[in-house]
Design a protein around this motif. Structure first.
Motif, PDB file in Angstrom:
ATOM      1  N   THR A 172      -7.402   8.032 -24.585  1.00  0.00           N
ATOM      2  CA  THR A 172      -7.281   6.597 -24.275  1.00  0.00           C
ATOM      3  C   THR A 172      -5.994   6.335 -23.487  1.00  0.00           C
ATOM      4  OG1 THR A 172      -6.244   6.194 -26.426  1.00  0.00           O
ATOM      5  CG2 THR A 172      -8.619   5.792 -26.263  1.00  0.00           C
ATOM      6  N   THR A 173      -4.924   7.013 -23.872  1.00  0.00           N
ATOM      7  CA  THR A 173      -3.661   6.834 -23.151  1.00  0.00           C
ATOM      8  C   THR A 173      -3.800   7.313 -21.711  1.00  0.00           C
ATOM      9  OG1 THR A 173      -2.406   7.117 -25.178  1.00  0.00           O
ATOM     10  CG2 THR A 173      -1.196   7.432 -23.128  1.00  0.00           C
ATOM     11  N   LEU A 174      -4.356   8.500 -21.543  1.00  0.00           N
ATOM     12  CA  LEU A 174      -4.472   9.061 -20.195  1.00  0.00           C
ATOM     13  C   LEU A 174      -5.354   8.180 -19.314  1.00  0.00           C
ATOM     14  CD1 LEU A 174      -4.813  12.831 -21.158  1.00  0.00           C
ATOM     15  CD2 LEU A 174      -2.855  11.743 -20.032  1.00  0.00           C
ATOM     16  N   LEU A 175      -6.481   7.742 -19.857  1.00  0.00           N
ATOM     17  CA  LEU A 175      -7.383   6.907 -19.047  1.00  0.00           C
ATOM     18  C   LEU A 175      -6.727   5.576 -18.691  1.00  0.00           C
ATOM     19  CD1 LEU A 175     -10.779   7.638 -20.824  1.00  0.00           C
ATOM     20  CD2 LEU A 175     -10.161   8.248 -18.484  1.00  0.00           C
ATOM     21  N   SER A 176      -6.021   4.971 -19.668  1.00  0.00           N
ATOM     22  CA  SER A 176      -5.414   3.667 -19.365  1.00  0.00           C
ATOM     23  C   SER A 176      -4.235   3.819 -18.400  1.00  0.00           C
ATOM     24  CB  SER A 176      -4.995   2.929 -20.644  1.00  0.00           C
ATOM     25  OG  SER A 176      -4.084   3.706 -21.378  1.00  0.00           O
ATOM     26  N   MET A 177      -3.580   4.986 -18.405  1.00  0.00           N
ATOM     27  CA  MET A 177      -2.502   5.213 -17.427  1.00  0.00           C
ATOM     28  C   MET A 177      -3.044   5.348 -16.012  1.00  0.00           C
ATOM     29  SD  MET A 177      -0.092   7.818 -19.579  1.00  0.00           S
ATOM     30  CE  MET A 177       1.123   8.103 -18.316  1.00  0.00           C
ATOM     31  N   MET A 178      -4.321   5.732 -15.892  1.00  0.00           N
ATOM     32  CA  MET A 178      -4.913   5.859 -14.549  1.00  0.00           C
ATOM     33  C   MET A 178      -5.162   4.491 -13.906  1.00  0.00           C
ATOM     34  SD  MET A 178      -7.812   8.731 -15.135  1.00  0.00           S
ATOM     35  CE  MET A 178      -7.420  10.353 -15.779  1.00  0.00           C
ATOM     36  N   LEU A 179      -5.379   3.470 -14.739  1.00  0.00           N
ATOM     37  CA  LEU A 179      -5.820   2.180 -14.195  1.00  0.00           C
ATOM     38  C   LEU A 179      -4.858   1.604 -13.162  1.00  0.00           C
ATOM     39  CD1 LEU A 179      -7.377   0.547 -17.392  1.00  0.00           C
ATOM     40  CD2 LEU A 179      -8.513   1.837 -15.583  1.00  0.00           C
ATOM     41  N   PRO A 180      -3.547   1.513 -13.471  1.00  0.00           N
ATOM     42  CA  PRO A 180      -2.661   0.975 -12.427  1.00  0.00           C
ATOM     43  C   PRO A 180      -2.622   1.843 -11.184  1.00  0.00           C
ATOM     44  CG  PRO A 180      -1.406   1.602 -14.417  1.00  0.00           C
ATOM     45  CD  PRO A 180      -2.851   1.717 -14.752  1.00  0.00           C
ATOM     46  N   LEU A 181      -2.765   3.154 -11.346  1.00  0.00           N
ATOM     47  CA  LEU A 181      -2.761   4.034 -10.169  1.00  0.00           C
ATOM     48  C   LEU A 181      -3.973   3.736  -9.291  1.00  0.00           C
ATOM     49  CD1 LEU A 181      -1.635   7.469 -11.688  1.00  0.00           C
ATOM     50  CD2 LEU A 181      -0.253   5.534 -10.928  1.00  0.00           C
ATOM     51  N   ILE A 182      -5.101   3.451  -9.918  1.00  0.00           N
ATOM     52  CA  ILE A 182      -6.300   3.082  -9.153  1.00  0.00           C
ATOM     53  C   ILE A 182      -6.078   1.757  -8.425  1.00  0.00           C
ATOM     54  CG2 ILE A 182      -8.733   2.395  -9.363  1.00  0.00           C
ATOM     55  CD1 ILE A 182      -8.897   4.458 -11.718  1.00  0.00           C
ATOM     56  N   HIS A 183      -5.439   0.795  -9.103  1.00  0.00           N
ATOM     57  CA  HIS A 183      -5.137  -0.484  -8.445  1.00  0.00           C
ATOM     58  C   HIS A 183      -4.257  -0.293  -7.215  1.00  0.00           C
ATOM     59  CE1 HIS A 183      -6.663  -3.828 -11.053  1.00  0.00           C
ATOM     60  NE2 HIS A 183      -6.960  -2.768 -11.770  1.00  0.00           N
ATOM     61  N   HIS A 184      -3.413   0.730  -7.273  1.00  0.00           N
ATOM     62  CA  HIS A 184      -2.531   1.015  -6.130  1.00  0.00           C
ATOM     63  C   HIS A 184      -3.238   1.846  -5.066  1.00  0.00           C
ATOM     64  CE1 HIS A 184       1.548  -0.499  -7.162  1.00  0.00           C
ATOM     65  NE2 HIS A 184       1.040  -0.510  -8.381  1.00  0.00           N
ATOM     66  N   GLY A 185      -4.519   2.139  -5.273  1.00  0.00           N
ATOM     67  CA  GLY A 185      -5.286   2.856  -4.242  1.00  0.00           C
ATOM     68  C   GLY A 185      -5.093   4.357  -4.254  1.00  0.00           C
ATOM     69  N   GLY A 205       0.801  -1.240   0.000  1.00  0.00           N
ATOM     70  CA  GLY A 205       0.000   0.000   0.000  1.00  0.00           C
ATOM     71  C   GLY A 205       0.820   1.269   0.000  1.00  0.00           C
ATOM     72  N   THR A 206       2.011   1.204  -0.621  1.00  0.00           N
ATOM     73  CA  THR A 206       2.918   2.365  -0.643  1.00  0.00           C
ATOM     74  C   THR A 206       2.245   3.626  -1.194  1.00  0.00           C
ATOM     75  OG1 THR A 206       4.766   0.861  -0.957  1.00  0.00           O
ATOM     76  CG2 THR A 206       5.152   3.154  -1.561  1.00  0.00           C
ATOM     77  N   LEU A 207       1.444   3.456  -2.221  1.00  0.00           N
ATOM     78  CA  LEU A 207       0.854   4.621  -2.887  1.00  0.00           C
ATOM     79  C   LEU A 207      -0.596   4.867  -2.468  1.00  0.00           C
ATOM     80  CD1 LEU A 207       2.283   3.963  -6.476  1.00  0.00           C
ATOM     81  CD2 LEU A 207       3.045   5.715  -4.858  1.00  0.00           C
ATOM     82  N   ALA A 208      -1.148   3.986  -1.664  1.00  0.00           N
ATOM     83  CA  ALA A 208      -2.572   4.072  -1.309  1.00  0.00           C
ATOM     84  C   ALA A 208      -2.878   5.383  -0.590  1.00  0.00           C
ATOM     85  CB  ALA A 208      -2.953   2.885  -0.433  1.00  0.00           C
ATOM     86  N   GLY A 209      -3.930   6.039  -1.035  1.00  0.00           N
ATOM     87  CA  GLY A 209      -4.364   7.283  -0.400  1.00  0.00           C
ATOM     88  C   GLY A 209      -3.627   8.519  -0.866  1.00  0.00           C
TER      89      GLY A 209
END
Ligand SMILES: Cc1cc2nc3c(=O)[nH]c(=O)nc-3n(C[C@H](O)[C@H](O)[C@H](O)COP(=O)(O)O)c2cc1C
Length: 200
Positions: free
Chosen positions: A124-137, A102-106
């Motif tokens: 599409t690039t910007l939205l897909s770049m958000m996905l891993p950040l969301i997974h990291h919380g 949870g290093t990046l969570a919050g």
């Protein structure tokens, strides 16, 4: 002591790097906040290929400690076939440990990109770049229509999803004033949110 917003980018021809520098200027606008700009090495299909620990030019390579120490994270990549470039994705794919702990969570997060053409896939690039950040919380932010003049100009980069630049078919177009402004606003927005989150 200032808190750092980590800006990680990949750039082959320099335009995403230029955008990263503007995002960093925006971070520095917020009292008590500083930008830590880092890049990632290129990837090679030859598994034996190695790169020096320190790049020949530009920002240093990102280190796991940077992720631990940052108060927010902003990632940038050229658009390649409507998605982020492999070197940045490769780096993100090494972050299982940070995901588990949870290093990046919050923490607040945001994204930016550079494309050859205006309709070449920035969103599409910007939205897909958000996905891993969301997974990291992470808490994702973009730009706002009200504060950022997004409606003022629509013939260059700048989207609600994050900062962007149109480099042209030859990749030689400099950042426009509105692209610079929006990149700075994105950096300032993430830094401001990080600062507010740190307040008791
Ligand atoms: C393999 C490859 C794929 C690309 N795909 C796209 C694309 O889908 N849409 C687009 O507008 N530009 C595309 N481009 C152009 C780059 O996004 C553009 O030149 C960008 O500004 C490069 O960023 P840099 O200067 O940071 O390397 C592509 C370039 C390469 C090399």
């Amino acid at each position: 002591m200032s808190q750092d917003i980590l800006i990680i980018y990949y750039s082959r021809n320099g335009t995403t790097a230029a955008l990263a520098n503007e995002v960093a200027r925006g971070v520095a606008r917020i009292d008590g906040m500083a930008a830590r700009v880092r890049t990632v090495p290129p990837v090679s299909p030859t598994t034996e290929a190695t790169d020096p620990d320190v790049p020949e030019s530009g920002a240093p390579y990102v280190d796991p400690d940077d992720l631990e120490e940052c108060a927010g994270l902003i990632i940038g990549s050229p658009t390649r076939f409507g998605n982020m470039a492999a070197p940045l994705k490769y780096f993100i794919d090494t972050l299982s440990g940070q995901w588990l702990s949870g290093t990046l969570a919050g923490k607040p997060g945001a994204v930016f990109t550079s494309t050859g053409s205006l309709h070449g896939g920035q969103e599409t690039t910007l939205l897909s770049m958000m996905l891993p950040l969301i997974h990291h919380g992470m808490i994702i932010t973009g730009l706002t229509y009200t504060a950022d003049d997004l409606l003022a100009e629509t013939d260059s980069g700048g989207t609600p999803y994050g900062a962007s630049h149109v480099s042209g078919t030859l990749g030689d177009r400099p950042l426009t004033e509105i692209e610079k402004k929006l990149a700075r606003n994105l950096g300032a927005r993430v830094a401001d949110i990080a600062r507010r989150l740190a307040q008791p």
